[in-house]
Design an enzyme around this catalytic site. Structure first.
Site, PDB file in Angstrom:
ATOM      1  CE  LYS A 268      -3.255  -3.004   0.093  1.00 61.77           C
ATOM      2  NZ  LYS A 268      -4.064  -3.555   1.170  1.00 61.77           N
TER       3      LYS A 268
HETATM    4  C1  LIG Z   1      -5.060  -4.647   1.641  1.00 65.71           C
HETATM    5  C2  LIG Z   1      -6.529  -4.602   1.610  1.00 65.71           C
HETATM    6  C3  LIG Z   1      -7.329  -4.940   2.719  1.00 65.71           C
HETATM    7  C4  LIG Z   1      -6.789  -5.577   3.969  1.00 65.71           C
HETATM    8  O1  LIG Z   1      -5.786  -4.889   4.596  1.00 65.71           O
HETATM    9  P1  LIG Z   1      -4.716  -5.709   5.482  1.00 65.71           P
HETATM   10  O2  LIG Z   1      -3.951  -4.582   6.130  1.00 65.71           O
HETATM   11  O3  LIG Z   1      -3.877  -6.515   4.546  1.00 65.71           O
HETATM   12  O4  LIG Z   1      -5.443  -6.533   6.453  1.00 65.71           O
HETATM   13  C5  LIG Z   1      -8.689  -4.769   2.631  1.00 65.71           C
HETATM   14  N1  LIG Z   1      -9.270  -4.308   1.510  1.00 65.71           N
HETATM   15  C6  LIG Z   1      -8.543  -3.999   0.417  1.00 65.71           C
HETATM   16  C7  LIG Z   1      -9.257  -3.487  -0.797  1.00 65.71           C
HETATM   17  C8  LIG Z   1      -7.160  -4.167   0.419  1.00 65.71           C
HETATM   18  O5  LIG Z   1      -6.462  -3.887  -0.691  1.00 65.71           O
END
Ligand SMILES: *Cc1c(COP(=O)(O)O)cnc(C)c1O
Length: 399
Positions: free
Chosen positions: A197
């Site tokens: 991210k």
């Molecule tokens: C990465 C992601 C999540 C989950 O986040 P984590 O920190 O990996 O638990 C949820 N929704 C979307 C769309 C994501 O890309």
């Protein structure tokens, strides 16, 4: 031998080394910030957590921010705070990571999948409306690839039907909807700090909200349902006293992680600028290719460009997504696919969901390929991806 022979057919790959689709950017300042915490008194639940929370609140313009051990835990917290329970329905998109819907199941609720807009790939407000019943309690829009969903329409639908809006902004830290920052708009907004991210804490997540009641619930949910807040204790046995008032979890993040997060956040402006520049280069160079569609952007949103997805026009190609995906991988380009529609996973199938619920999302799934995009890439990397896409697509074009 033709120089354009595909690597998958024994030719020379466009790149000699593999380019991943996403990757964190960590510098010496980030490392120093973590080391500083390791030498301090607090490894967890110390001052770094509140600092990171207040900086995210400032950055997004939200009143409150609560960190969690992951974005998934944060979504679970949001569903708890929203009061999702047994039998409640929550409308979300199938074009997302499973966590966006799993959080509803954790609370005993029922995810309801509404189809996406074929241009933006975000939840289609008309499809949301069709799926509202008297059991519907919330909507979880996902700002897919970093492009904000149609928030004006979604919030209006929510107001008219007394629903709570929980935005999944895992892709959208730093994105704007009609000049308003994502994180300050819906009832609650989730961010993820997984390494792919925009900024990372290793694992980690956050909920932002302007609502003090949600804020209190989120804090308590994150730590077993326990409170030490004098004004909310029911009894008081003495100075040591605290109460567990409902069943929460240990979903706390650490100071080690949040010090990294704060250091990363100080660079968010340049990270997003870089992603926009890379997306612009992709758009310039790939737009002449007739066999693919590029991401469509609404004029009134400002995407934070988490993903760059090309969509294959299968009628103009002699091969499907699988062959083209494999050919690009062999050229050493780390392509990916976002996402398998959630309800096609075997677990969802076991709950009774079936193919055909969201035909737009299903056909997008057959046609999507995610190209590499992260702040550590440079112009040469983009040119390598462009060259590989041209090489592979021209090989499989039916022109
Ligand atoms: C990465 C992601 C999540 C989950 O986040 P984590 O920190 O990996 O638990 C949820 N929704 C979307 C769309 C994501 O890309």
């Amino acid at each position: 031998m033709s120089p354009s022979r595909l690597a998958i057919h024994g030719g020379t790959p466009v790149r000699s080394s593999y380019l991943p689709y996403g990757k964190q950017v960590i510098d010496e300042e980030d490392i120093a910030s973590v080391v500083k915490v390791l030498r301090s008194d607090f490894l967890t639940s110390g001052p770094a957590i509140e600092r990171f929370e207040s900086e995210i609140a400032k950055f997004t313009g939200a009143k409150y921010a609560v960190t969690f051990s992951s974005g998934t835990a944060a979504l679970h917290g949001a569903c708890y705070a929203a009061g999702i329970g047994e039998g409640d329905e929550v409308i979300t998109t199938p074009m997302t990571f499973a966590a966006s819907a799993n959080c509803v199941l954790y609370q005993g609720g029922k995810p309801v999948f509404a189809d996406i807009d074929p241009l933006t790939y975000n939840l289609d407000p008309a499809r949301i409306k069709e799926n509202i019943t008297d059991r519907t309690k919330a909507i979880i829009p996902v700002h897919f690839t970093g492009q904000p969903a149609e928030l004006d329409e979604i919030i209006q639908i929510a107001r008219e039907n007394n629903l709570i809006v929980i935005e999944d902004a895992a892709h959208a830290l730093g994105a704007k909807y009609r000049n308003k920052s994502i994180g300050s708009i819906g009832d609650m907004t989730m961010f993820s700090f997984h390494p792919v991210k925009h900024i990372t804490t290793g694992e980690g997540g956050m909920i932002t909200t302007n609502n003090p009641l949600y804020y209190e619930k989120l804090l308590q949910f994150r730590t077993h349902g326990i409170t030490r807040d004098q004004s909310r204790l029911r009894g008081n046995h003495g100075p040591w006293y605290y109460e567990m008032q409902f069943l929460g979890f240990n979903y706390r993040i650490t100071d080690i992680q949040t010090s990294l997060g704060a250091s990363q956040l100080s660079k968010i402006g340049s990270f997003i600028e870089k992603r926009k520049q890379l997306a612009e280069w992709y758009t310039q160079k790939l737009s002449p290719i007739e066999e693919i569609l590029l991401p469509h952007q609404r004029s009134y949103v400002d995407s934070s460009w988490h993903l760059f997805i090309i969509r294959l026009q299968l009628s103009k190609l002699t091969a499907g997504r699988k062959e083209i995906f494999q050919a690009l991988q062999k050229e050493n380009i780390g392509v990916n696919v976002h996402y398998i529609p959630v309800y096609l996973h075997p677990y969802y199938e076991s709950l009774g969901f079936q193919k055909g619920i969201c035909p737009v999302a299903e056909s997008c799934y057959e046609e999507f390929i995610t190209l590499p995009l992260f702040a550590g890439m440079d112009h040469r990397d983009v040119m390598d991806v462009v060259e590989a896409v041209k090489k592979v697509i021209s090989h499989y074009s039916n022109k």
